[in-house]
Design a protein around this motif. Structure first.
Motif, short mmCIF file in Angstrom:
data_model
loop_
_atom_site.label_atom_id
_atom_site.label_comp_id
_atom_site.label_asym_id
_atom_site.label_seq_id
_atom_site.Cartn_x
_atom_site.Cartn_y
_atom_site.Cartn_z
N GLU A 22 36.26 3.70 0.72
CA GLU A 22 36.89 3.88 2.04
C GLU A 22 36.56 5.23 2.68
OE1 GLU A 22 38.47 3.18 -0.80
OE2 GLU A 22 40.10 4.59 -1.16
N LYS A 23 36.01 6.16 1.88
CA LYS A 23 35.66 7.48 2.44
C LYS A 23 34.15 7.62 2.64
CE LYS A 23 39.55 10.07 0.62
NZ LYS A 23 39.98 10.99 -0.41
N VAL A 24 33.41 6.54 2.39
CA VAL A 24 31.94 6.62 2.48
C VAL A 24 31.47 6.00 3.80
CG1 VAL A 24 29.77 5.92 1.40
CG2 VAL A 24 31.71 6.53 -0.03
N ALA A 25 30.68 6.76 4.56
CA ALA A 25 30.07 6.20 5.78
C ALA A 25 29.04 5.17 5.34
CB ALA A 25 29.39 7.33 6.55
N HIS A 26 29.01 3.99 6.00
CA HIS A 26 28.04 2.97 5.64
C HIS A 26 27.63 2.18 6.88
CE1 HIS A 26 31.67 0.44 5.69
NE2 HIS A 26 30.83 -0.54 5.99
N GLY A 44 26.20 13.25 9.93
CA GLY A 44 25.45 14.41 9.40
C GLY A 44 24.74 14.11 8.09
N TYR A 45 24.88 12.87 7.56
CA TYR A 45 24.23 12.53 6.29
C TYR A 45 22.78 12.10 6.51
CZ TYR A 45 28.93 12.79 4.46
OH TYR A 45 30.18 13.24 4.12
N SER A 46 21.93 12.33 5.50
CA SER A 46 20.52 11.95 5.58
C SER A 46 20.34 10.46 5.34
CB SER A 46 19.70 12.68 4.52
OG SER A 46 19.99 14.03 4.54
N ALA A 47 21.21 9.89 4.50
CA ALA A 47 21.11 8.47 4.16
C ALA A 47 22.49 7.95 3.80
CB ALA A 47 20.16 8.28 2.98
N VAL A 48 22.72 6.66 4.02
CA VAL A 48 24.02 6.04 3.68
C VAL A 48 23.79 4.65 3.08
CG1 VAL A 48 25.38 7.27 5.46
CG2 VAL A 48 24.29 5.09 6.03
N PRO A 114 19.85 11.96 -4.26
CA PRO A 114 21.00 12.81 -3.91
C PRO A 114 22.34 12.12 -4.11
CG PRO A 114 19.59 12.38 -1.97
CD PRO A 114 18.99 11.64 -3.13
N PHE A 115 22.36 10.77 -4.01
CA PHE A 115 23.58 10.02 -4.32
C PHE A 115 23.19 8.67 -4.92
CE2 PHE A 115 22.58 8.26 -0.18
CZ PHE A 115 23.06 6.95 -0.21
N VAL A 116 24.10 8.12 -5.72
CA VAL A 116 23.86 6.80 -6.31
C VAL A 116 25.09 5.94 -6.03
CG1 VAL A 116 23.46 5.53 -8.46
CG2 VAL A 116 22.34 7.72 -8.11
N ARG A 131 25.44 14.33 -6.00
CA ARG A 131 25.04 15.49 -6.82
C ARG A 131 26.15 16.55 -6.78
NH1 ARG A 131 18.72 16.11 -5.08
NH2 ARG A 131 17.93 14.59 -6.54
N ARG A 132 26.75 16.73 -5.60
CA ARG A 132 27.81 17.73 -5.45
C ARG A 132 28.95 17.48 -6.43
NH1 ARG A 132 30.71 20.90 -1.53
NH2 ARG A 132 32.83 20.19 -1.37
N ALA A 133 29.40 16.20 -6.53
CA ALA A 133 30.55 15.86 -7.38
C ALA A 133 30.24 16.15 -8.85
CB ALA A 133 30.91 14.39 -7.19
O1 4BW Z 1 29.49 16.11 6.38
C1 4BW Z 1 29.31 16.79 5.35
N1 4BW Z 1 30.40 17.37 4.72
C2 4BW Z 1 30.23 18.12 3.57
N2 4BW Z 1 31.33 18.63 2.98
N3 4BW Z 1 29.01 18.35 3.01
C3 4BW Z 1 27.91 17.82 3.59
C4 4BW Z 1 28.02 17.03 4.75
N4 4BW Z 1 26.76 16.63 5.07
C5 4BW Z 1 25.92 17.16 4.13
N5 4BW Z 1 26.63 17.89 3.24
C6 4BW Z 1 26.05 18.67 2.12
C7 4BW Z 1 26.53 18.11 0.80
O2 4BW Z 1 26.53 19.13 -0.17
O3 4BW Z 1 24.60 18.53 2.12
C8 4BW Z 1 24.19 17.82 0.94
C9 4BW Z 1 23.08 16.88 1.26
O4 4BW Z 1 23.54 15.91 2.18
P1 4BW Z 1 22.67 14.62 2.49
O5 4BW Z 1 22.91 13.65 1.23
O6 4BW Z 1 21.22 14.96 2.49
O7 4BW Z 1 23.24 13.99 3.72
C10 4BW Z 1 25.44 17.08 0.47
O8 4BW Z 1 25.29 16.86 -0.92
P2 4BW Z 1 26.20 15.79 -1.66
O9 4BW Z 1 27.65 15.96 -1.31
O10 4BW Z 1 25.84 15.86 -3.12
O11 4BW Z 1 25.76 14.38 -1.06
C11 4BW Z 1 24.53 13.79 -1.42
C12 4BW Z 1 24.20 12.67 -0.49
O12 4BW Z 1 25.19 11.64 -0.58
C13 4BW Z 1 24.18 13.09 0.98
C14 4BW Z 1 24.45 11.76 1.67
O13 4BW Z 1 23.24 10.99 1.79
C15 4BW Z 1 25.38 11.03 0.69
N6 4BW Z 1 26.80 11.19 1.03
C16 4BW Z 1 27.63 12.17 0.60
N7 4BW Z 1 28.89 11.97 1.05
C17 4BW Z 1 28.85 10.83 1.78
C18 4BW Z 1 27.51 10.34 1.79
N8 4BW Z 1 27.16 9.22 2.44
C19 4BW Z 1 28.13 8.57 3.12
N9 4BW Z 1 29.43 8.98 3.19
C20 4BW Z 1 29.85 10.09 2.52
N10 4BW Z 1 31.15 10.46 2.58
#
Ligand code: 4BW
Length: 151
Positions: A22-26, A44-48, A114-116, A131-133
């Protein structure tokens, strides 16, 4: 303080670390590319993840792939954004995790992505592991005392 902090790193499961659906953009398979690009730019995400109408995971779609798809010989062919659908551009050969999988399974999968996406046994979308988590959990473990760095 997080309860997860007291647990052994290797006992953590994907369910403990993932971002719930519910918190993931898709986007959906039948959406026009225009909509997908809008979601990517606005979030702002590169991929969803890409889902079907029943919430089954179908693939992922990213900004670079979309821009490459509409790039003609000399210019971007913007009309193609409304002509093409997400399913024509998405990547379907992607790794997947189950909630019960371990942190080590997640770590291996995240080396190249970057995400799975996380799914259930029937392929329904449960969320994503980023990766962040996983890096946050590893950092917590390092600073928990057992292996605390001196600076
Ligand atoms: O909007 C953002 N908020 C925050 N807090 N961090 C962000 C945001 N956009 C990018 N970031 C940061 C994160 O550290 O840049 C990293 C690379 O983003 P990406 O890949 O290239 O858009 C982010 O690293 P991450 O949290 O480890 O996330 C890895 C990838 O997972 C992101 C994006 O493709 C996807 N992702 C993460 N959160 C998501 C998501 N996709 C959809 N919905 C979400 N809530």
């Amino acid at each position: 303080m997080s309860l997860l902090q007291d647990r052994e790193l290797t006992s953590l499961t994907i369910a403990d670390m993932m971002i719930p659906s519910e918190k993931v953009a898709h986007v959906q398979v039948n959406n026009p590319l225009e909509h997908a690009l809008l979601v990517l730019v606005k979030s702002g995400y590169s991929a969803v993840p890409v889902l079907d109408s029943t919430y089954k995971l179908e693939g992922t779609v990213g900004k670079t792939k979309i821009l490459n798809e509409i790039l003609g010989l000399e210019r971007f062919e913007i009309d193609r954004l409304s002509e093409l659908q997400v399913k024509e551009v998405m990547v379907t050969d992607i790794p997947k995790l189950l909630k019960e999988d371990t942190l080590i399974d997640g770590l291996k999968a995240l080396i190249n992505y970057p995400f799975v996406c996380v799914v259930d046994e029937e392929g329904y979308f449960d969320g994503i592991l980023t990766r962040r988590a996983i890096l946050k959990e590893i950092r917590k473990d390092i600073y928990s005392g057992k292996n605390k760095p001196t600076r």
